[in-house]
Design a protein around this motif. Sequence first.
Motif, PDB file in Angstrom:
ATOM      1  N   UNK A  96     -16.606 -49.930 -62.589  1.00 14.25           N
ATOM      2  CA  UNK A  96     -17.218 -50.636 -63.705  1.00 14.25           C
ATOM      3  C   UNK A  96     -17.491 -52.093 -63.381  1.00 14.25           C
ATOM      4  N   UNK A  97     -16.548 -52.731 -62.692  1.00 13.02           N
ATOM      5  CA  UNK A  97     -16.732 -54.118 -62.277  1.00 13.02           C
ATOM      6  C   UNK A  97     -17.896 -54.228 -61.295  1.00 13.02           C
ATOM      7  N   UNK A  98     -17.941 -53.326 -60.321  1.00 10.83           N
ATOM      8  CA  UNK A  98     -19.030 -53.351 -59.343  1.00 10.83           C
ATOM      9  C   UNK A  98     -20.382 -53.177 -60.034  1.00 10.83           C
ATOM     10  N   UNK A  99     -20.426 -52.313 -61.036  1.00  8.13           N
ATOM     11  CA  UNK A  99     -21.664 -52.109 -61.782  1.00  8.13           C
ATOM     12  C   UNK A  99     -22.076 -53.401 -62.494  1.00  8.13           C
ATOM     13  N   UNK A 100     -21.119 -54.083 -63.103  1.00  8.71           N
ATOM     14  CA  UNK A 100     -21.419 -55.356 -63.766  1.00  8.71           C
ATOM     15  C   UNK A 100     -22.015 -56.359 -62.780  1.00  8.71           C
ATOM     16  N   UNK A 101     -21.438 -56.410 -61.589  1.00  8.41           N
ATOM     17  CA  UNK A 101     -21.891 -57.382 -60.588  1.00  8.41           C
ATOM     18  C   UNK A 101     -23.294 -57.046 -60.107  1.00  8.41           C
ATOM     19  N   UNK A 102     -23.516 -55.775 -59.755  1.00 14.65           N
ATOM     20  CA  UNK A 102     -24.829 -55.381 -59.231  1.00 14.65           C
ATOM     21  C   UNK A 102     -25.906 -55.546 -60.296  1.00 14.65           C
ATOM     22  N   UNK A 103     -25.590 -55.283 -61.556  1.00 16.53           N
ATOM     23  CA  UNK A 103     -26.568 -55.429 -62.642  1.00 16.53           C
ATOM     24  C   UNK A 103     -27.035 -56.878 -62.804  1.00 16.53           C
ATOM     25  N   UNK A 104     -26.205 -57.820 -62.352  1.00 14.95           N
ATOM     26  CA  UNK A 104     -26.607 -59.227 -62.414  1.00 14.95           C
ATOM     27  C   UNK A 104     -27.816 -59.507 -61.513  1.00 14.95           C
ATOM     28  N   UNK A 105     -27.850 -58.876 -60.325  1.00 13.35           N
ATOM     29  CA  UNK A 105     -28.939 -59.107 -59.371  1.00 13.35           C
ATOM     30  C   UNK A 105     -29.240 -57.840 -58.580  1.00 13.35           C
ATOM     31  N   UNK A 106     -29.767 -56.793 -59.197  1.00  8.33           N
ATOM     32  CA  UNK A 106     -30.043 -55.566 -58.428  1.00  8.33           C
ATOM     33  C   UNK A 106     -31.064 -55.797 -57.320  1.00  8.33           C
ATOM     34  N   UNK A 107     -32.025 -56.707 -57.556  1.00  8.27           N
ATOM     35  CA  UNK A 107     -33.044 -56.967 -56.541  1.00  8.27           C
ATOM     36  C   UNK A 107     -32.440 -57.538 -55.272  1.00  8.27           C
ATOM     37  N   UNK A 108     -31.328 -58.260 -55.417  1.00 14.37           N
ATOM     38  CA  UNK A 108     -30.689 -58.893 -54.264  1.00 14.37           C
ATOM     39  C   UNK A 108     -30.208 -57.858 -53.250  1.00 14.37           C
ATOM     40  N   UNK A 109     -29.803 -56.691 -53.739  1.00 11.21           N
ATOM     41  CA  UNK A 109     -29.279 -55.642 -52.844  1.00 11.21           C
ATOM     42  C   UNK A 109     -30.270 -54.491 -52.696  1.00 11.21           C
ATOM     43  N   UNK A 110     -31.539 -54.760 -53.005  1.00 11.25           N
ATOM     44  CA  UNK A 110     -32.595 -53.787 -52.744  1.00 11.25           C
ATOM     45  C   UNK A 110     -32.723 -52.689 -53.769  1.00 11.25           C
ATOM     46  N   UNK A 111     -32.266 -52.920 -54.990  1.00  8.05           N
ATOM     47  CA  UNK A 111     -32.346 -51.895 -56.030  1.00  8.05           C
ATOM     48  C   UNK A 111     -33.340 -52.301 -57.109  1.00  8.05           C
TER      49      UNK A 111
END
Length: 757
Positions: A96-111
Motif C-alpha cells: 500500500x505504501x509503495x502504491x502511494x509513492x508510485x501514484x505520486x509520479x507514475x511517469x517517473x518510473x515509466x508508467x
Amino acid sequence: MTPDTEFIPRPAQQEILSYTGGLMGVSAVPGSGKTWTLSRLAAQIIASGELVDDQEVLVVTLVNSAVDNFYQRVGYFVRDMGLLPHMGYRVRTLHGLAHDIVRERPDLVGLAEDFQIIDEREASSILEEAAQSWLRSHPYHLDGYLDPGLDENKRNWVVRDHLPYLVNDTALAIIRYAKDQQHDPQQLRQRLDKIPVPLLLAEMGAEIYADYQRALIYRGAVDFDDLIRLALDALRWDQALLERLRYRWPYILEDEAQDSSRLQERILQLLAGSNMALSSRNWVRVGDPNQAIYETFTTANPKYLRQFITSPEVVSRELPNSGRSTKSIIDLANHLVDWTQSAHPVEEARTALLAPPHIEPTPPGDPQTNPPDNPQGIHLVSRQYTPQEEILAIADSLERWLPDHPDHTVAVLAPRNQRCIELIDELTRRKIETVDSLLRSTSATRATSGALGNLLRCLGDPGSPARLATAYRVWTRPGDDDQNEKKKLEHTSELIRKCGQVEDYLWPGPERDWLEESGLADSDPEVYSHLVEFRRVVRRWQAAALLPVDQLVLTLAQDIFDQPAELALSHKLAVLLRRANEAHSSWRLPELTEELAIIARNERRFLGFSDDDTGFDPDRYAGKVVVATIHKAKGLEWDRVYLMSVNNYDFPSGYAGDQFIAERWYIRDQINLEAEALAQLQAVQQPGEYDWYREGDASLNARLDYIRERLRLLYVGITRARKELVLTMNTGRKGQARSAVAFTELFSFWEDRQVNT
C-alpha cells in the motif's frame, strides 16, 4: 485486550512510550502487546503537537487485516485523548505504501497514469503460461538435472506431470530475487552474455522473466514486486518527491519488522533519512526475529531487523512480558530457544532462535494476567502414528474435549495445507463443526466454485453421462441432515450415470426416449417428474453455453443458488472468468473451468464475501474447531492448540535420513533446483575468480535456512496456545518419518520436569 479495556502500560511498554525521536529497535515476544504499544505511541505523537496539519505518523505493517487493527486502535487512543480520530496518521502495508509513492509520479518510473496492478491469481496465470511456453521450446534443457536412475516411462511421467510445476516455482523464485535486486530482464540478459560458461538455470529464469515481464507491459500493468521496486526507484530518482514525503511522514513506526525485505528496509530507510546516524529522523522498528517464518515464500529475512537493533546508532528496547499463555507453555517455548542456541545437533542452526528476550509472565498487578498455570494441559504425544492414525487420534480427542468446553477456543495447526484438508474431512464426517477460514479460501468459497465448475465441466463434455450425473447432484443439493433425500439423490444420480446415450435423455427422438423407456412414470412418478424438470433445466443451460462465460456463470448460479453470499460470490467468479477469457482468447470451457477447479481444490487464495474471508477473530468461534496452517495462525491465539506432524520431514534437523520438501525425488543428487537457480543468479551478478558458482553449495545452505525457519515455525505454533497444548507426529506417507529432534527434546524436557515437580 479490547477498546473497552483500559490500556495500562507495563514497565517495558512504558519504556517504548517514552520515545521522543530518533532510531529505536524493539524485540517483542509473542503476546507482548506490541500492536497496542505501537498504536499508543502513534497516538502520543499525534497528541504531542509535534505534527502540523499536513503531516502524519506513518505506520507500516505486514498484512491488510493488521492495517484495520491499527486504524481502530490508534483511533481509540486518539479519541481517548480528546482528539478527532482518523487524522494525523496513515497505516499501510508495504504494498500500500509503495502504491502511494508510485501514484505520486507514475511517469517517473515509466508508467501511465491509469496503470493497473495485477492480482496474485493473474500473475500466477501469466507466469504459468510463460513457464510452459519455455518448457515446450526447451524440452531437453533440464535433462542433466533429472535422476539418471529414472526409467523411460517414469521419466516421461516426470516431464509431463512434475517438471512444469518445478519450472514454474523456480522461475518465480528467480523473478522475485531479480526484482528484489532491481534487475530488469535486459540487465540480466546482458550479464548472462558476459559470463564465460552458460548457467542453465539462470538462463531458463532469464528467458521466462523476459516473457513474463513482456506480458505485464502488454497489459499496462505491474505486479506487487514491481510496485515495491518502482517505489524505491521513484524515491532515488526524484529528490523533491523524497523530501516531500519525508516532510509528510516525520515519524515512521514499523510493525512485524522481522519480515522486512531488502527493498522494504531501503524504502523506509530513505523516508527516515538516508544516513542512519541522522538523529533528526524518527524510525521505530518493532518485531520478533524468532517469529520470522516467511523466508521460504518471500524475500524477507530477519537479519535486517537483527542488524538494525544491534546498530550503535539505534536505541534497543525489549517487550519481554506476555500475558497470553500459562507459565508451563511459556517455559516450553523458552526451553526450545535455549536448547536451539546451546545444543542443536547442527551448529549452524543454533542462530535460528535468539534470546534475550525470553518470554516472561506479566508482572504483579498487570491487568492482563497470565492464565492460571495448568501443567496437565500440556500433552506431548510420543506415539508413532501413521498419518491416518494421527488424524483419528486428534478427532477422538476433540470429540472428548469439545462437549466440556463449549466456551473455549481451539485450533488444530499443521505445517502444510494438505494435512488441514484431510483433518477437516474427518471432522466433517463426524459432524464436528469446523472453521477453515485461514486456509487459502473458505469452505463456502470452495463449495461454490466447485459447484459452478462441475456444471461448466458438464457443458464442456455434453456427451458424458458421468458429468451429467454430477451436474444433477449439484442442481439437487439436499440438506445435510436429510438422509432419505440423500439416498434418493444417489439413486437417481446413478440412473443418469448409467444412461447409455445422453441425447436419448435430453433430446429424445421418436425412435428412442430413455426416460420414457425407464418405466419411472409408473414405478416412481416423483423421480420421473424430477428428471423431466432437470431435463428442461439442462436444455436451458446448453442454450446459454453460447453466451459469454460470465453471463453463462450467472445463468447457472441463478438456478442452483438462493443465498445472497453465494450469488454475490458467483458474480465475482464470473468477472474472474471473463478476465481470464480476455487474457487468453484461445481458452474454451475446459480451460476456464480449470480456473474454478483450482479455487475449489484450495490451490489458490480467492476472497469471497463471507466474514471468514475478510477478517478473523478466534474468539468468535468458541466451541468450534479452527483448522489452519501454522503460518496462517501467526498473530492469533486459542485456549487449546494441537500441533500436528511434528516429524523430521516437516521439521527436519539435518540428521542423516532427513528429507527436505524442496529437494524433489526426481532431481539427481538431492539438488534443490530453486536454491541452485538463485545461486547461479548471484554468480552472474558478482562474477569473481574465488566466488564462482559451485553446484551443491546452495542446496546445502538452503537446508540450513529451512532448518532454522522450521524451528521458528515450531516456536510460533507453541506460542499460539493460551492454556492447553497438544503435540503429535506421524511417520509420513512411506512410514519412514520419525519425531523431529526438537519434538524429542521437548518431550524429554517435559518428562523430566513432571518427575521433578
